[in-house]
Design a protein around this motif. Structure first.
Motif, PDB file in Angstrom:
ATOM      1  N   GLU A   6       0.902  -1.239   0.135  1.00  0.00           N
ATOM      2  CA  GLU A   6      -0.095   0.011  -0.013  1.00  0.00           C
ATOM      3  C   GLU A   6       0.570   1.286  -0.010  1.00  0.00           C
ATOM      4  N   LYS A   7       2.204   1.100   0.224  1.00  0.00           N
ATOM      5  CA  LYS A   7       3.136   2.236   0.746  1.00  0.00           C
ATOM      6  C   LYS A   7       3.227   2.991  -1.105  1.00  0.00           C
ATOM      7  N   GLY A   8       3.278   4.562  -0.533  1.00  0.00           N
ATOM      8  CA  GLY A   8       3.859   4.763  -1.756  1.00  0.00           C
ATOM      9  C   GLY A   8       5.544   4.575  -2.882  1.00  0.00           C
ATOM     10  N   CYS A   9       6.028   4.175  -1.666  1.00  0.00           N
ATOM     11  CA  CYS A   9       7.534   3.624  -1.482  1.00  0.00           C
ATOM     12  C   CYS A   9       7.475   1.979  -1.693  1.00  0.00           C
ATOM     13  N   ASN A  10       8.093   1.610  -2.942  1.00  0.00           N
ATOM     14  CA  ASN A  10       7.897   0.081  -2.783  1.00  0.00           C
ATOM     15  C   ASN A  10       9.665  -0.615  -2.047  1.00  0.00           C
ATOM     16  N   TYR A  11       9.910   0.121  -1.626  1.00  0.00           N
ATOM     17  CA  TYR A  11      11.112  -0.274  -0.792  1.00  0.00           C
ATOM     18  C   TYR A  11      11.405   0.388   0.912  1.00  0.00           C
ATOM     19  N   GLY A  12      10.107   0.534   1.326  1.00  0.00           N
ATOM     20  CA  GLY A  12       9.950   0.728   2.527  1.00  0.00           C
ATOM     21  C   GLY A  12       9.293  -0.451   3.334  1.00  0.00           C
ATOM     22  N   CYS A  13       8.744  -0.094   5.103  1.00  0.00           N
ATOM     23  CA  CYS A  13       8.199  -1.143   5.837  1.00  0.00           C
ATOM     24  C   CYS A  13       7.174  -0.877   5.607  1.00  0.00           C
ATOM     25  N   MET A  14       6.092  -2.229   5.189  1.00  0.00           N
ATOM     26  CA  MET A  14       5.142  -1.816   4.803  1.00  0.00           C
ATOM     27  C   MET A  14       3.907  -1.750   6.714  1.00  0.00           C
ATOM     28  N   GLY A  15       5.068  -2.152   8.356  1.00  0.00           N
ATOM     29  CA  GLY A  15       4.262  -1.688   8.910  1.00  0.00           C
ATOM     30  C   GLY A  15       3.477  -2.844   9.708  1.00  0.00           C
ATOM     31  N   ARG A  16       3.127  -4.164   9.329  1.00  0.00           N
ATOM     32  CA  ARG A  16       2.232  -4.774   9.426  1.00  0.00           C
ATOM     33  C   ARG A  16       2.607  -6.237  10.645  1.00  0.00           C
ATOM     34  N   GLY A  17       3.970  -5.768  10.523  1.00  0.00           N
ATOM     35  CA  GLY A  17       4.231  -6.249  11.942  1.00  0.00           C
ATOM     36  C   GLY A  17       4.594  -8.281  12.124  1.00  0.00           C
ATOM     37  N   THR A  18       4.954  -8.104  10.368  1.00  0.00           N
ATOM     38  CA  THR A  18       5.946  -9.796  10.361  1.00  0.00           C
ATOM     39  C   THR A  18       6.658 -10.260  11.027  1.00  0.00           C
ATOM     40  N   CYS A  19       8.318  -9.118  11.613  1.00  0.00           N
ATOM     41  CA  CYS A  19       8.701  -9.441  11.929  1.00  0.00           C
ATOM     42  C   CYS A  19       8.724  -9.264  13.882  1.00  0.00           C
ATOM     43  N   VAL A  20       7.554  -8.588  14.081  1.00  0.00           N
ATOM     44  CA  VAL A  20       7.482  -8.626  15.859  1.00  0.00           C
ATOM     45  C   VAL A  20       6.510  -9.665  15.529  1.00  0.00           C
ATOM     46  N   ARG A  21       6.167 -10.763  14.876  1.00  0.00           N
ATOM     47  CA  ARG A  21       5.303 -12.480  15.060  1.00  0.00           C
ATOM     48  C   ARG A  21       6.267 -13.066  14.716  1.00  0.00           C
ATOM     49  N   CYS A  42       9.634 -12.971  16.233  1.00  0.00           N
ATOM     50  CA  CYS A  42      10.372 -12.860  16.826  1.00  0.00           C
ATOM     51  C   CYS A  42      10.076 -13.487  18.417  1.00  0.00           C
ATOM     52  N   PRO A  43      10.638 -15.055  18.495  1.00  0.00           N
ATOM     53  CA  PRO A  43      10.123 -15.614  19.357  1.00  0.00           C
ATOM     54  C   PRO A  43      10.750 -15.083  21.338  1.00  0.00           C
ATOM     55  N   PHE A  44      10.914 -13.962  20.928  1.00  0.00           N
ATOM     56  CA  PHE A  44      11.324 -13.420  21.994  1.00  0.00           C
ATOM     57  C   PHE A  44      10.422 -11.822  22.497  1.00  0.00           C
ATOM     58  N   ASP A  45       9.767 -11.596  21.955  1.00  0.00           N
ATOM     59  CA  ASP A  45       9.015 -10.349  22.211  1.00  0.00           C
ATOM     60  C   ASP A  45      10.063  -9.192  22.203  1.00  0.00           C
ATOM     61  N   ALA A  46      10.572  -9.220  21.447  1.00  0.00           N
ATOM     62  CA  ALA A  46      11.977  -7.676  21.736  1.00  0.00           C
ATOM     63  C   ALA A  46      11.179  -6.786  20.629  1.00  0.00           C
ATOM     64  N   LEU A  47      10.246  -7.006  19.649  1.00  0.00           N
ATOM     65  CA  LEU A  47       9.955  -5.726  18.617  1.00  0.00           C
ATOM     66  C   LEU A  47       8.444  -5.933  18.868  1.00  0.00           C
ATOM     67  N   SER A  48       8.135  -4.148  18.725  1.00  0.00           N
ATOM     68  CA  SER A  48       6.624  -4.344  18.493  1.00  0.00           C
ATOM     69  C   SER A  48       6.375  -2.918  17.008  1.00  0.00           C
ATOM     70  N   ILE A  49       5.453  -2.489  16.891  1.00  0.00           N
ATOM     71  CA  ILE A  49       5.246  -1.413  15.706  1.00  0.00           C
ATOM     72  C   ILE A  49       4.874  -0.294  17.212  1.00  0.00           C
ATOM     73  N   GLY A  50       5.593   0.282  16.559  1.00  0.00           N
ATOM     74  CA  GLY A  50       5.149   1.847  16.783  1.00  0.00           C
ATOM     75  C   GLY A  50       3.983   2.986  16.795  1.00  0.00           C
ATOM     76  N   GLU A  51       3.433   3.276  17.276  1.00  0.00           N
ATOM     77  CA  GLU A  51       2.715   4.695  17.042  1.00  0.00           C
ATOM     78  C   GLU A  51       3.101   5.790  15.563  1.00  0.00           C
ATOM     79  N   ASP A  52       4.020   5.409  15.087  1.00  0.00           N
ATOM     80  CA  ASP A  52       4.624   6.336  13.841  1.00  0.00           C
ATOM     81  C   ASP A  52       4.602   5.109  12.469  1.00  0.00           C
TER      82      ASP A  52
END
Length: 266
Positions: free
Chosen positions: A137-152, A154-164
């Motif tokens: 959906e982003k105007g930039c094809n190189y950027g972060c989608m922000g949908r939390g695939t990396c968060v899920r 991580c088996p150690f709950d070390a990532l979170s999606i911020g308000e940004d």
């Protein structure tokens, strides 16, 4: 009645005999086909964290231990255990291991809310799912989608999606296993050493005009940073600035000069 009792006794004797025979066969088979394991493998398994995350590239902790002992896999191959575990493994095997600098996943994108959306996505919250629709959906094809695939991932709950709408790494929980990096479909997450302070928060290779239309903080390839770096640590290739961390002294001049605020000290 007596015949029934006799039949039951005979049946019990037969079953008991069969059970005994099978038991003897199992004992013989276990001894004959026993797979001898190297006691060093068991010792190494004991000192491993037991996460079985596969970040070492093997099926789990036991598999990693076997590869270290039998195939010479690097003793510092467990990113979760880090140097402390590598040192213990080295002690078991009589090997020395040099302490390396700690590194953590770093988000090379500052788009998030700074990047325009081309359409409104309604569906499963997953970056890979979003990218199946016209590269996201982003105007930039190189950027972060922000949908939390990396968060899920991580088996150690070390990532979170911020308000940004960008992922944030909690270094106190992160084990540098690299699973989040492997899960990112746009390769936004990369390993960065603690000593590496200056970063280009963009991965786009689009031309400047296209970048400005899609993101207010993207690199436009203007080369101002390259021209002003006193250490010649920055080069712009295919409209994207790259920093040679071996040359960079974190003087901050590039951060001040960047018209897009793409370069930052973290």
């Amino acid at each position: 009645m007596s015949e029934l009792v006799t039949l039951l006794v005979q049946a019990g004797a037969i079953l008991g005999g069969l059970g005994l025979a099978v038991g003897v066969m199992l004992v013989v088979a276990s001894k004959k086909f026993k797979v001898e394991t190297n006691p060093l493998v068991d010792e190494i398994v004991e000192v491993l964290p037991g996460a079985n995350c596969g970040a070492c590239g093997y099926a789990g902790c036991a598999d990693f231990a076997e590869r270290v002992v039998n195939e010479g896999a690097p003793i510092n191959g467990c990113p979760v255990g880090g140097f402390d575990v590598a040192k213990e493994i080295g002690g078991i095997l009589g090997q020395e291991v040099a302490e390396g600098e700690e590194q953590y996943p770093f988000v090379r994108c500052n788009g998030g809310l700074n990047c325009v959306d081309r359409f409104e996505y309604v569906g499963f919250e997953d970056c890979k799912a979003v990218m199946m629709l016209s590269d996201g959906e982003k105007g930039c094809n190189y950027g972060c989608m922000g949908r939390g695939t990396c968060v899920r991932a991580c088996p150690f709950d070390a990532l979170s999606i911020g308000e940004d709408r960008l992922p944030h790494v909690n270094k106190n929980l992160c084990t540098s296993c690299g699973l989040c990096i492997a899960s990112c479909p746009n390769d936004i997450l990369v390993f960065a050493k603690e000593s590496e302070k200056v970063h280009v928060l963009c991965m786009s290779h689009d031309k400047g005009k296209a970048v400005k239309e899609s993101c207010t903080v993207g690199c436009i390839g203007c080369k101002i940073c390259e021209k002003n770096c006193p250490e010649e640590a920055i080069t712009v290739t295919k409209f994207l600035a790259e920093i040679d961390q071996d040359k960079c002294t974190a003087c901050g001049i590039c951060v001040e000069k960047c018209p897009q605020n793409t370069i930052a000290i973290r």
